[in-house]
Design a protein around this motif. Sequence first.
Motif, PDB file in Angstrom:
ATOM      1  N   GLN A   1     -11.226  10.163   1.858  1.00 41.30           N
ATOM      2  CA  GLN A   1     -10.321   9.906   2.981  1.00 41.30           C
ATOM      3  C   GLN A   1      -8.894  10.362   2.733  1.00 41.30           C
ATOM      4  O   GLN A   1      -8.055  10.334   3.632  1.00 41.30           O
ATOM      5  N   GLY A   2      -8.569  10.781   1.497  1.00 39.89           N
ATOM      6  CA  GLY A   2      -7.256  11.346   1.227  1.00 39.89           C
ATOM      7  C   GLY A   2      -6.184  10.347   0.862  1.00 39.89           C
ATOM      8  O   GLY A   2      -5.014  10.528   1.213  1.00 39.89           O
ATOM      9  N   ILE A   3      -6.532   9.298   0.103  1.00 41.11           N
ATOM     10  CA  ILE A   3      -5.521   8.277  -0.204  1.00 41.11           C
ATOM     11  C   ILE A   3      -4.432   8.799  -1.136  1.00 41.11           C
ATOM     12  O   ILE A   3      -3.296   8.322  -1.085  1.00 41.11           O
ATOM     13  N   LYS A   4      -4.761   9.775  -1.989  1.00 40.64           N
ATOM     14  CA  LYS A   4      -3.724  10.295  -2.882  1.00 40.64           C
ATOM     15  C   LYS A   4      -2.596  10.926  -2.080  1.00 40.64           C
ATOM     16  O   LYS A   4      -1.415  10.763  -2.394  1.00 40.64           O
ATOM     17  N   THR A   5      -2.954  11.639  -1.042  1.00 39.01           N
ATOM     18  CA  THR A   5      -1.940  12.273  -0.193  1.00 39.01           C
ATOM     19  C   THR A   5      -1.225  11.238   0.665  1.00 39.01           C
ATOM     20  O   THR A   5       0.011  11.217   0.740  1.00 39.01           O
ATOM     21  N   THR A   6      -1.982  10.382   1.305  1.00 38.38           N
ATOM     22  CA  THR A   6      -1.393   9.384   2.207  1.00 38.38           C
ATOM     23  C   THR A   6      -0.439   8.465   1.461  1.00 38.38           C
ATOM     24  O   THR A   6       0.693   8.214   1.921  1.00 38.38           O
ATOM     25  N   TYR A   7      -0.873   7.960   0.328  1.00 39.48           N
ATOM     26  CA  TYR A   7      -0.028   7.028  -0.414  1.00 39.48           C
ATOM     27  C   TYR A   7       1.193   7.734  -1.001  1.00 39.48           C
ATOM     28  O   TYR A   7       2.275   7.144  -1.106  1.00 39.48           O
ATOM     29  N   ALA A   8       1.019   8.996  -1.401  1.00 39.63           N
ATOM     30  CA  ALA A   8       2.168   9.755  -1.891  1.00 39.63           C
ATOM     31  C   ALA A   8       3.204   9.931  -0.782  1.00 39.63           C
ATOM     32  O   ALA A   8       4.418   9.857  -1.034  1.00 39.63           O
ATOM     33  N   GLN A   9       2.741  10.145   0.445  1.00 35.69           N
ATOM     34  CA  GLN A   9       3.677  10.284   1.562  1.00 35.69           C
ATOM     35  C   GLN A   9       4.404   8.970   1.843  1.00 35.69           C
ATOM     36  O   GLN A   9       5.614   8.964   2.118  1.00 35.69           O
ATOM     37  N   ILE A  10       3.676   7.871   1.777  1.00 35.87           N
ATOM     38  CA  ILE A  10       4.298   6.562   2.014  1.00 35.87           C
ATOM     39  C   ILE A  10       5.342   6.275   0.938  1.00 35.87           C
ATOM     40  O   ILE A  10       6.461   5.832   1.227  1.00 35.87           O
ATOM     41  N   CYS A  11       4.969   6.545  -0.303  1.00 31.80           N
ATOM     42  CA  CYS A  11       5.899   6.341  -1.419  1.00 31.80           C
ATOM     43  C   CYS A  11       7.102   7.262  -1.286  1.00 31.80           C
ATOM     44  O   CYS A  11       8.241   6.872  -1.571  1.00 31.80           O
ATOM     45  N   SER A  12       6.846   8.500  -0.906  1.00 30.65           N
ATOM     46  CA  SER A  12       7.921   9.485  -0.754  1.00 30.65           C
ATOM     47  C   SER A  12       8.949   9.018   0.269  1.00 30.65           C
ATOM     48  O   SER A  12      10.155   9.186   0.072  1.00 30.65           O
ATOM     49  N   ASP A  13       8.478   8.431   1.351  1.00 33.63           N
ATOM     50  CA  ASP A  13       9.397   7.941   2.380  1.00 33.63           C
ATOM     51  C   ASP A  13      10.290   6.823   1.859  1.00 33.63           C
ATOM     52  O   ASP A  13      11.474   6.753   2.200  1.00 33.63           O
ATOM     53  N   GLN A  14       9.743   5.962   1.049  1.00 29.59           N
ATOM     54  CA  GLN A  14      10.519   4.847   0.512  1.00 29.59           C
ATOM     55  C   GLN A  14      11.519   5.310  -0.539  1.00 29.59           C
ATOM     56  O   GLN A  14      12.667   4.854  -0.566  1.00 29.59           O
ATOM     57  N   LEU A  15      11.105   6.211  -1.411  1.00 27.57           N
ATOM     58  CA  LEU A  15      11.891   6.525  -2.603  1.00 27.57           C
ATOM     59  C   LEU A  15      12.653   7.842  -2.515  1.00 27.57           C
ATOM     60  O   LEU A  15      13.397   8.180  -3.446  1.00 27.57           O
ATOM     61  N   GLY A  16      12.438   8.603  -1.419  1.00 24.18           N
ATOM     62  CA  GLY A  16      13.179   9.849  -1.281  1.00 24.18           C
ATOM     63  C   GLY A  16      12.808  10.885  -2.316  1.00 24.18           C
ATOM     64  O   GLY A  16      13.640  11.685  -2.745  1.00 24.18           O
ATOM     65  N   ILE A  17      11.552  10.888  -2.743  1.00 22.52           N
ATOM     66  CA  ILE A  17      11.059  11.797  -3.773  1.00 22.52           C
ATOM     67  C   ILE A  17       9.945  12.646  -3.163  1.00 22.52           C
ATOM     68  O   ILE A  17       9.118  12.128  -2.404  1.00 22.52           O
ATOM     69  N   PRO A  18       9.878  13.955  -3.457  1.00 17.73           N
ATOM     70  CA  PRO A  18       8.811  14.785  -2.881  1.00 17.73           C
ATOM     71  C   PRO A  18       7.424  14.218  -3.186  1.00 17.73           C
ATOM     72  O   PRO A  18       7.172  13.731  -4.293  1.00 17.73           O
ATOM     73  N   TYR A  19       6.541  14.302  -2.209  1.00 17.36           N
ATOM     74  CA  TYR A  19       5.216  13.695  -2.383  1.00 17.36           C
ATOM     75  C   TYR A  19       4.429  14.359  -3.499  1.00 17.36           C
ATOM     76  O   TYR A  19       3.537  13.762  -4.093  1.00 17.36           O
ATOM     77  N   SER A  20       4.768  15.594  -3.843  1.00 18.74           N
ATOM     78  CA  SER A  20       4.070  16.293  -4.918  1.00 18.74           C
ATOM     79  C   SER A  20       4.405  15.736  -6.296  1.00 18.74           C
ATOM     80  O   SER A  20       3.721  16.051  -7.281  1.00 18.74           O
ATOM     81  N   LYS A  21       5.445  14.900  -6.392  1.00 18.10           N
ATOM     82  CA  LYS A  21       5.819  14.312  -7.681  1.00 18.10           C
ATOM     83  C   LYS A  21       5.267  12.893  -7.840  1.00 18.10           C
ATOM     84  O   LYS A  21       5.658  12.172  -8.759  1.00 18.10           O
ATOM     85  N   ILE A  22       4.372  12.519  -6.940  1.00 17.63           N
ATOM     86  CA  ILE A  22       3.833  11.160  -6.943  1.00 17.63           C
ATOM     87  C   ILE A  22       2.348  11.213  -7.274  1.00 17.63           C
ATOM     88  O   ILE A  22       1.569  11.908  -6.615  1.00 17.63           O
ATOM     89  N   LYS A  23       1.956  10.497  -8.311  1.00 20.36           N
ATOM     90  CA  LYS A  23       0.561  10.464  -8.761  1.00 20.36           C
ATOM     91  C   LYS A  23      -0.063   9.130  -8.396  1.00 20.36           C
ATOM     92  O   LYS A  23       0.522   8.080  -8.663  1.00 20.36           O
ATOM     93  N   VAL A  24      -1.229   9.173  -7.799  1.00 15.23           N
ATOM     94  CA  VAL A  24      -1.929   7.958  -7.375  1.00 15.23           C
ATOM     95  C   VAL A  24      -3.131   7.729  -8.275  1.00 15.23           C
ATOM     96  O   VAL A  24      -3.995   8.609  -8.414  1.00 15.23           O
ATOM     97  N   LEU A  25      -3.187   6.566  -8.905  1.00 14.22           N
ATOM     98  CA  LEU A  25      -4.297   6.190  -9.776  1.00 14.22           C
ATOM     99  C   LEU A  25      -5.146   5.126  -9.088  1.00 14.22           C
ATOM    100  O   LEU A  25      -4.614   4.220  -8.437  1.00 14.22           O
ATOM    101  N   HIS A  26      -6.440   5.207  -9.266  1.00 13.54           N
ATOM    102  CA  HIS A  26      -7.354   4.283  -8.571  1.00 13.54           C
ATOM    103  C   HIS A  26      -8.685   4.277  -9.293  1.00 13.54           C
ATOM    104  O   HIS A  26      -8.997   5.164 -10.089  1.00 13.54           O
ATOM    105  N   GLY A  27      -9.477   3.245  -9.028  1.00 14.57           N
ATOM    106  CA  GLY A  27     -10.883   3.280  -9.393  1.00 14.57           C
ATOM    107  C   GLY A  27     -11.227   3.087 -10.850  1.00 14.57           C
ATOM    108  O   GLY A  27     -12.358   3.327 -11.244  1.00 14.57           O
ATOM    109  N   ASP A  28     -10.280   2.661 -11.672  1.00 16.06           N
ATOM    110  CA  ASP A  28     -10.576   2.366 -13.077  1.00 16.06           C
ATOM    111  C   ASP A  28     -10.155   0.927 -13.326  1.00 16.06           C
ATOM    112  O   ASP A  28      -8.973   0.601 -13.263  1.00 16.06           O
ATOM    113  N   THR A  29     -11.118   0.069 -13.613  1.00 13.47           N
ATOM    114  CA  THR A  29     -10.796  -1.359 -13.733  1.00 13.47           C
ATOM    115  C   THR A  29      -9.954  -1.671 -14.969  1.00 13.47           C
ATOM    116  O   THR A  29      -9.396  -2.760 -15.060  1.00 13.47           O
ATOM    117  N   ASP A  30      -9.844  -0.734 -15.910  1.00 10.56           N
ATOM    118  CA  ASP A  30      -8.946  -0.933 -17.045  1.00 10.56           C
ATOM    119  C   ASP A  30      -7.509  -0.537 -16.719  1.00 10.56           C
ATOM    120  O   ASP A  30      -6.584  -0.908 -17.437  1.00 10.56           O
TER     121      ASP A  30
END
Length: 765
Positions: free
Chosen positions: A489-518
């Motif tokens: 569904q594209g959560i890495k892109t979507t969440y990077a855009q949401i974060c980018s809006d809050q922090l004023g940082i390009p979405y390409s500099k935002i890494k989204v981690l998920h799916g590892d219970t550790d």
Amino acid sequence: MSIGARLKRLEDYDLLTGRGEYVGDIQFPDQCEAVIIRSPHAYAKICSIDITEASQFPGVSLILTAEQLPNDLSPIPMRLSPDPKLEHALQYPLAKDYVRYVGDPVAIIVADNRYIAEDAADLVKIKYQVLQAVTDVYQALEPNVPVLHSKIGSNKLFVIHSKKGSFEEQIKECKHVLEQELYVQRHTGIPLETRGLLAVSDNTEKVTVYGAAKVVHFNQQLLAKLLGKNIEDVRLVETDCGGGFGPRGEFYPEDYLIPYAALQLKRPVKWIEDRLEHFKATNHSREQKHNVTVGFDDNGRILALRDEIFMDQGGYVRTHGITVPGLTQGMLPGPYDFAAIELITNLVATNKTPVGTYRGPGRFEGTFVRERIVDMVADKLQMDPTEVRKINFIPPEKMPYTNGISALGQIVEFDNGDYSSVLDKARDHMDWENFPAKQAEARKQGRLIGQGYASFVEKSGFGPWEFAEVELLQNGNVVCKTGIAEVGQGIKTTYAQICSDQLGIPYSKIKVLHGDTDIVEKGNGAFATRGTVVGGTAIWYAAGLVKEKLLQCAADFLGVPKEELTLDSEQIVFISNREIALPLQTVLDLCNSRGILLKEQYTFHIDHMTYPYGSHAAEVEIDQETGAVSILKYYIGYDLGKAVNPLLVEGQLIGGMAQGLGGTLYEELAYDNNGQLITGSFMDYLIPTSMEVPEISTEIFENSPSTLNPLGVKGAGEGGTVAVAPAIANAVMNAMKGYSLEITSLPIRAEQIKKAFKNSVAEKM
């Protein structure tokens, strides 16, 4: 602003260049492979299992039957919509005394490789006493038919009964009454990648499982419970996933068997489902019969609706509990303001593969039934079917509106919406006003064309909560952690855009981690179109807390109130004149020197779902020689409040339509009277290819932002699927005016249409 921008997906580069890592790609030293022995019978008693010869086969490491599993092993419980009455119909990892569908797991063999395991499987001797199979919901409820779960005492496992107003009183006042039986066939998600797991264990008694998807933390908790382990001794890791769509990622028997085998052997154990297994063993979906009665007046106002539904559950109740029938009931009235509603759903056991959710569960079925009925009402009154819809729509001034029916444990309450506005856009796009003249001209040319419409309300943003963590690193990059899984569904892109809006940082500099219970401490996962509404909002709040820390540090250094500053393009700027106050890196250095950790967590809670809505419209042409349906034009109008990335939303709508098209014209999991699946390969189970999927026009509206989250977003994952069947069915009926055809079941077959042509010719002779 990143939110609202049509940015390319961050996920795609690795996937398109072959850098993705699926569970089948992972290899460990000394790895072995598993094969599941499955029942060839739909219903049978297991008399004996002899594994002696197979155990001696060279290369075989382990063979397990139900007898070799722990005596206190519980069946696989329900994750969603559980009810104690259904606990006696749950499935154990391996069949104990009876098998209840073709594909029911009976034993597992682990060997040095799959070839050896499959050869050894042929040496396992299983004696069955074959019993009469139950393959139809009506048959299952007849007297003297075998009861599949004796502790429940009936093949009617559960009944859901919902009411709004008095149907019996209202129907008496109706001038017109229409009764119809409608049927939605059994089909399922068919992802490109079948299910698979790789479990790794060592002498520490810990186990790591690769290949998890969708609900990683729930499956971790459940696996730990079934294995009798502490949760910290069980790690689940989500790999790249070749399609989710609902069936993939739930807890199946193999999700216990493969880790259990790895723990016994202290070796890595891999299992990859082959396509035949997938057809037989992975959740099916959709199959429902509806007996509908509606009452209406001369103006097309539908005043009373009653529907008795029979849902084919298959041989067991799996992790979804009563989610699908509950959603069918809760969402069946759709965007309409019916005065009286009565819905009765019977959950019925049969000797077929168990069912679960599939993109738009319950709504694909209910929308087909409701939107066909609306067209039938219009046809009986000789009215414009789009006008009948508009007459019955819930008006905007009645919002928020409840139909009084429960779904997923909460009363359905539509937050806002203007349903007529989207239908009007659909009519304009399809040039509905001028279509009758176009249709008449086509008939003169010997061509049969038709248009059909379907309106719907979707649900999204199911809670009750979701977790996020956002950390701004010293180098200016951002790491986001989320409890949502990535299933396409594209959560890495979507969440990077949401974060980018809050922090004023390009979405390409935002890494989204998920799916590892550790790595991610908790989460509810990806299902029920909740990724952006719940997970994205958690990211928004967590990033907002980091932003506040940054601004406070900058304000302290500058000696100005924090409220005068904001973040933009990796700079601290003054709000009043947009002048640069400080580079972001300077503030990062300041925070570092002062010991300020720019990392925050947030758990977003939501008590109620959001409700996007829209309309589908189709224009079709019928081949009079073959009965084949060609789609000339297709339109989806969708209001989801706010689109974080319209490009991704369009992709969801188009992909969803392709799956809905499969369920409308092609796909069917059909069984014979003995419970044998007769469409268990792509030779028989047809799916639409790029040749069959038409060009799809999408229009995204943001007229009704949700008030339940700060982003105003509603979900987009399932709106492309749920209304395809009635839109096309109504278009076919519109094209076939004058011919004796009534579409009341899916899939719509060419031979059904061709028969109508033959009958018409015979009547004229």
